[in-house]
Design a protein around this motif. Sequence first.
Motif, PDB file in Angstrom:
ATOM      1  N   ARG A 258       0.843  -1.198   0.000  1.00 26.68           N
ATOM      2  CA  ARG A 258       0.000   0.000   0.000  1.00 26.68           C
ATOM      3  C   ARG A 258       0.875   1.244   0.000  1.00 26.68           C
ATOM      4  O   ARG A 258       2.018   1.221   0.475  1.00 26.68           O
ATOM      5  CB  ARG A 258      -0.897   0.029   1.234  1.00 26.68           C
ATOM      6  CG  ARG A 258      -1.808  -1.165   1.400  1.00 26.68           C
ATOM      7  CD  ARG A 258      -2.800  -1.301   0.266  1.00 26.68           C
ATOM      8  NE  ARG A 258      -3.654  -0.120   0.121  1.00 26.68           N
ATOM      9  CZ  ARG A 258      -4.609   0.003  -0.790  1.00 26.68           C
ATOM     10  NH1 ARG A 258      -4.812  -0.994  -1.659  1.00 26.68           N
ATOM     11  NH2 ARG A 258      -5.346   1.093  -0.863  1.00 26.68           N
TER      12      ARG A 258
ATOM     13  N   GLN B  61       0.934   5.745  -1.631  1.00 24.33           N
ATOM     14  CA  GLN B  61       0.284   6.914  -2.207  1.00 24.33           C
ATOM     15  C   GLN B  61       1.069   7.376  -3.428  1.00 24.33           C
ATOM     16  O   GLN B  61       2.278   7.108  -3.542  1.00 24.33           O
ATOM     17  CB  GLN B  61       0.223   8.059  -1.190  1.00 24.33           C
ATOM     18  CG  GLN B  61      -0.627   7.804   0.036  1.00 24.33           C
ATOM     19  CD  GLN B  61      -0.588   8.995   0.981  1.00 24.33           C
ATOM     20  OE1 GLN B  61       0.466   9.407   1.444  1.00 24.33           O
ATOM     21  NE2 GLN B  61      -1.764   9.554   1.272  1.00 24.33           N
ATOM     22  N   TYR B  62       0.395   8.088  -4.314  1.00 27.99           N
ATOM     23  CA  TYR B  62       1.092   8.708  -5.430  1.00 27.99           C
ATOM     24  C   TYR B  62       0.575  10.127  -5.636  1.00 27.99           C
ATOM     25  O   TYR B  62      -0.542  10.475  -5.231  1.00 27.99           O
ATOM     26  CB  TYR B  62       0.949   7.879  -6.712  1.00 27.99           C
ATOM     27  CG  TYR B  62      -0.406   7.947  -7.381  1.00 27.99           C
ATOM     28  CD1 TYR B  62      -0.697   8.933  -8.338  1.00 27.99           C
ATOM     29  CD2 TYR B  62      -1.402   7.027  -7.077  1.00 27.99           C
ATOM     30  CE1 TYR B  62      -1.942   8.994  -8.948  1.00 27.99           C
ATOM     31  CE2 TYR B  62      -2.642   7.073  -7.681  1.00 27.99           C
ATOM     32  CZ  TYR B  62      -2.904   8.068  -8.625  1.00 27.99           C
ATOM     33  OH  TYR B  62      -4.134   8.137  -9.221  1.00 27.99           O
TER      34      TYR B  62
ATOM     35  N   TRP C   5      -1.905  13.951  -2.780  1.00 28.00           N
ATOM     36  CA  TRP C   5      -1.595  12.527  -2.667  1.00 28.00           C
ATOM     37  C   TRP C   5      -2.883  11.713  -2.772  1.00 28.00           C
ATOM     38  O   TRP C   5      -3.915  12.099  -2.239  1.00 28.00           O
ATOM     39  CB  TRP C   5      -0.922  12.221  -1.338  1.00 28.00           C
ATOM     40  CG  TRP C   5       0.479  12.753  -1.224  1.00 28.00           C
ATOM     41  CD1 TRP C   5       0.880  13.868  -0.550  1.00 28.00           C
ATOM     42  CD2 TRP C   5       1.660  12.187  -1.801  1.00 28.00           C
ATOM     43  NE1 TRP C   5       2.240  14.038  -0.675  1.00 28.00           N
ATOM     44  CE2 TRP C   5       2.742  13.021  -1.428  1.00 28.00           C
ATOM     45  CE3 TRP C   5       1.898  11.063  -2.593  1.00 28.00           C
ATOM     46  CZ2 TRP C   5       4.046  12.753  -1.825  1.00 28.00           C
ATOM     47  CZ3 TRP C   5       3.209  10.803  -2.990  1.00 28.00           C
ATOM     48  CH2 TRP C   5       4.259  11.635  -2.609  1.00 28.00           C
ATOM     49  N   ARG C   6      -2.771  10.564  -3.461  1.00 23.31           N
ATOM     50  CA  ARG C   6      -3.905   9.649  -3.597  1.00 23.31           C
ATOM     51  C   ARG C   6      -3.493   8.270  -3.084  1.00 23.31           C
ATOM     52  O   ARG C   6      -2.421   7.762  -3.430  1.00 23.31           O
ATOM     53  CB  ARG C   6      -4.331   9.550  -5.061  1.00 23.31           C
ATOM     54  CG  ARG C   6      -4.796  10.889  -5.653  1.00 23.31           C
ATOM     55  CD  ARG C   6      -5.155  10.729  -7.125  1.00 23.31           C
ATOM     56  NE  ARG C   6      -5.560  11.995  -7.711  1.00 23.31           N
ATOM     57  CZ  ARG C   6      -6.792  12.497  -7.671  1.00 23.31           C
ATOM     58  NH1 ARG C   6      -7.746  11.815  -7.053  1.00 23.31           N
ATOM     59  NH2 ARG C   6      -7.074  13.658  -8.240  1.00 23.31           N
ATOM     60  N   ASN C   7      -4.342   7.691  -2.259  1.00 20.66           N
ATOM     61  CA  ASN C   7      -4.071   6.351  -1.746  1.00 20.66           C
ATOM     62  C   ASN C   7      -4.142   5.337  -2.888  1.00 20.66           C
ATOM     63  O   ASN C   7      -4.963   5.467  -3.807  1.00 20.66           O
ATOM     64  CB  ASN C   7      -5.073   5.972  -0.666  1.00 20.66           C
ATOM     65  CG  ASN C   7      -4.921   6.829   0.576  1.00 20.66           C
ATOM     66  OD1 ASN C   7      -3.821   7.229   0.921  1.00 20.66           O
ATOM     67  ND2 ASN C   7      -6.033   7.113   1.234  1.00 20.66           N
ATOM     68  N   CYS C   8      -3.305   4.322  -2.804  1.00 14.24           N
ATOM     69  CA  CYS C   8      -3.296   3.320  -3.873  1.00 14.24           C
ATOM     70  C   CYS C   8      -2.651   2.020  -3.390  1.00 14.24           C
ATOM     71  O   CYS C   8      -1.996   1.977  -2.353  1.00 14.24           O
ATOM     72  CB  CYS C   8      -2.540   3.833  -5.106  1.00 14.24           C
ATOM     73  SG  CYS C   8      -0.774   4.097  -4.824  1.00 14.24           S
TER      74      CYS C   8
ATOM     75  N   GLY D 252      -5.869   2.575  -7.681  1.00 15.93           N
ATOM     76  CA  GLY D 252      -6.727   3.303  -6.749  1.00 15.93           C
ATOM     77  C   GLY D 252      -8.082   3.500  -7.374  1.00 15.93           C
ATOM     78  O   GLY D 252      -8.703   2.550  -7.844  1.00 15.93           O
TER      79      GLY D 252
ATOM     80  N   TYR E 125       9.965   9.591  -0.689  1.00 17.80           N
ATOM     81  CA  TYR E 125       9.236   9.140  -1.868  1.00 17.80           C
ATOM     82  C   TYR E 125      10.227   8.977  -3.008  1.00 17.80           C
ATOM     83  O   TYR E 125      11.386   9.405  -2.924  1.00 17.80           O
ATOM     84  CB  TYR E 125       8.104  10.096  -2.249  1.00 17.80           C
ATOM     85  CG  TYR E 125       8.510  11.522  -2.559  1.00 17.80           C
ATOM     86  CD1 TYR E 125       9.167  11.850  -3.741  1.00 17.80           C
ATOM     87  CD2 TYR E 125       8.204  12.556  -1.681  1.00 17.80           C
ATOM     88  CE1 TYR E 125       9.526  13.155  -4.038  1.00 17.80           C
ATOM     89  CE2 TYR E 125       8.554  13.867  -1.965  1.00 17.80           C
ATOM     90  CZ  TYR E 125       9.218  14.162  -3.141  1.00 17.80           C
ATOM     91  OH  TYR E 125       9.572  15.456  -3.430  1.00 17.80           O
TER      92      TYR E 125
ATOM     93  N   SER F  72       4.164   2.326   2.195  1.00 19.81           N
ATOM     94  CA  SER F  72       4.021   2.221   3.645  1.00 19.81           C
ATOM     95  C   SER F  72       5.350   1.833   4.299  1.00 19.81           C
ATOM     96  O   SER F  72       5.694   2.342   5.360  1.00 19.81           O
ATOM     97  CB  SER F  72       2.931   1.205   3.994  1.00 19.81           C
ATOM     98  OG  SER F  72       3.189  -0.041   3.366  1.00 19.81           O
TER      99      SER F  72
END
Length: 286
Positions: free
Chosen positions: A12, A14-15, A30-33, A46, A76, A91
């Motif tokens: 898991r 983010q991007y 940021w988007r969870n993915c 996502g 990152y 993560s």
Amino acid sequence: MSDTEKKIADTRGQYLQAVSQGQRLTDAEWRNCRIVLTTERIALVGDSKRQIALSEIDRLTDRFDVNQQSAGVSEYVGFHVDDDVLLVTASNHAAFETDLYRAALDGAVVLAQHPALKGGVVQDTEWTKGRLKVSDETVRLALADGQAVDIDRADIGDLSVEEKQVSGAERTVIQVEHSEDDISVETHLAGEEFQATVLRTMLEDSAEANRADLDLSATEKRVIMALHSGVSPFDIPNFVGIDVEKTEAIFDRLVELDVISVLRERTEVALTTKGRRVAGDRMGEQ
């Protein structure tokens, strides 16, 4: 997924799309993915699915702070692909970075010159092919002549990059300093553009983590240079021009600074990674 494509990691994260078609996106978020990494691509799953073929990556960066959103994340990877820049954080980011290096480099064939330097002395070593293997701790190079070269990522003292003629072509040559049997050696590596980009990023991260930033006297630097060039600790007083008591005091201080390590109590010492870094910086000043 093709028959030859293998999954490396599934985690898991983010991007953030920092640049799109050359335009910086200062309002990006940021988007969870879910991050799926294979030997051929990275997929970000996502609300929608994004894929980046590893072979299309122009370069990697560890910082590209396009706004406060990106600046607020400590770790990152920035993927530069044509006119786009995509930031990805996982993560367990350290594990993800190593998995990324493995996906890009494991099994890759590069050109190697080992050792190109030994104890600071240029060696008459030919370029040969070698196959890479990456782990958390080392970069292993299996050379065509049967040699196995292990570069400890925590042992990299210095790194430089030059454009050189290698095997009849202009190539990016990564020159990495490390140690073998307590002797400073330099290994030169060259490969295809993408492999060279990833290898350079990985080794630069290690070199930066090992960088020495010490306030040393001129005499202490001369002692380090003498050890770096192969002078025995027993011969340091005569070689540098100081008495035994002064030499012992310098050794004690350099041990405290983690520049040298004691091999035999009060008799024999060897440069650490930090010490070799100081020696490399000193050589650059001369």
